[in-house]
Design an enzyme around this catalytic site. Sequence first.
Site, PDB file in Angstrom:
ATOM      1  CG  ASP A  45      -3.027  -3.901   6.959  1.00 53.73           C
ATOM      2  OD1 ASP A  45      -2.085  -4.483   6.396  1.00 53.73           O
ATOM      3  OD2 ASP A  45      -3.411  -2.765   6.602  1.00 53.73           O
ATOM      4  N   GLY A  52      -0.722  -4.916   0.599  1.00 52.76           N
ATOM      5  CA  GLY A  52      -1.912  -4.635  -0.190  1.00 52.76           C
ATOM      6  C   GLY A  52      -2.128  -5.616  -1.318  1.00 52.76           C
ATOM      7  N   GLY A  94       0.825  -1.197   0.000  1.00 51.94           N
ATOM      8  CA  GLY A  94       0.000   0.000   0.000  1.00 51.94           C
ATOM      9  C   GLY A  94       0.862   1.252   0.000  1.00 51.94           C
ATOM     10  CD  GLU A 120       1.755  -6.016   6.322  1.00 50.48           C
ATOM     11  OE1 GLU A 120       1.131  -5.986   5.244  1.00 50.48           O
ATOM     12  OE2 GLU A 120       2.235  -7.065   6.801  1.00 50.48           O
TER      13      GLU A 120
END
Length: 354
Positions: A145, A114, A65, A137
């Site tokens: 996430d 992402g 992301g 992450e």
Amino acid sequence: MAEFCTSLRGQTATITLTRPRALHALSGNMCTGIAQSLLGWRDDPAITRVIIDHDADTRGFCAGGDVANVRSSAMEDGGAAGRAIFMAEYRLNHLLFTYPKPVITFMDGVTMGGGVGLSLPAAFRIATSNTLFAMPEGAIGLFPDIGAGWYLPHLPGNLGKFLALTGARLDGAECFWAGLATHYLADDQLEAAKAALRSSGDEPAAVLAKFAVDPPEARLAGNADKIARLFAGDTLEAIIADLAADDGKWAAKELRSVTAKCPTSSKVALRLFAEAPCVPDFAAEMRREYAIAANMLMRPDFIEGVRAVLLDKNKDKDNTPQWQPASPGEVTDAMLDAIFADLPKGEEWTPLTR
């Protein structure tokens, strides 16, 4: 240049990511635009399936992301723009998860963060020899996430904990072995498989079965017993202790990986796992992950992690973020409670209604 493009052939709609300089990392505008395309096709009887792929001239499917812009938002506007990016991304994740038509994602290249969020909701997930899958992450002070709290706890043998705490990179054969991919295709058959999906009236499963091949032996399978045993602990301290007590080279390598990650991120990941059985559906998962992301993006660890690992990686002391707190024992339950706290009414994540 557009960050993605769409095309329609026969009964198939295709979304192609076209942001090559960023390895197709997802921006907020990409997430919003892709979601609008999916919504437009959702009730169209002429469209029976959706392909998600990327510009074939780059080595990444989707590298993650837009965390650099999220970091800037945390420093400049109190995180408002960053929260909007997460809102758009998680809405897209949920839309894909609940989409009524088969989605086929080609994980051909770097598939991280992402990119994992685009892949795992799909009914058909294609791995190749180029696939490089990871949830990194913890290295930037965030947390696994995009639905990781839903998917990873269901992987067998503590594999989910291993991926969350180490950021391990899996190749295509390992993704297939772990169940993260549904099919493994030879690199030179990808375009033929896409063409067949677009031209055939057969179900995607039948089309893909004609192209699927047996992958090479998954290297990770040789360490499955070690993963199950050494990542069985319920706490970060217990897992670190088990790794440190093992005198093997593999355990030593993974110990270095675990202890290099942000301690708060790792404890957040383990709490996600512990609470997973109580999450009733994917929408609830998106609500809790959005609240965590909204709280974590304002923490010094995220700002520091993105700086050290991504922005200043070519400078002296690159990849050496200074975490706050610096050790697992300093991460208190009160800190975690604050991170997992519900957002004020009206600020929570909500799904797309149109």
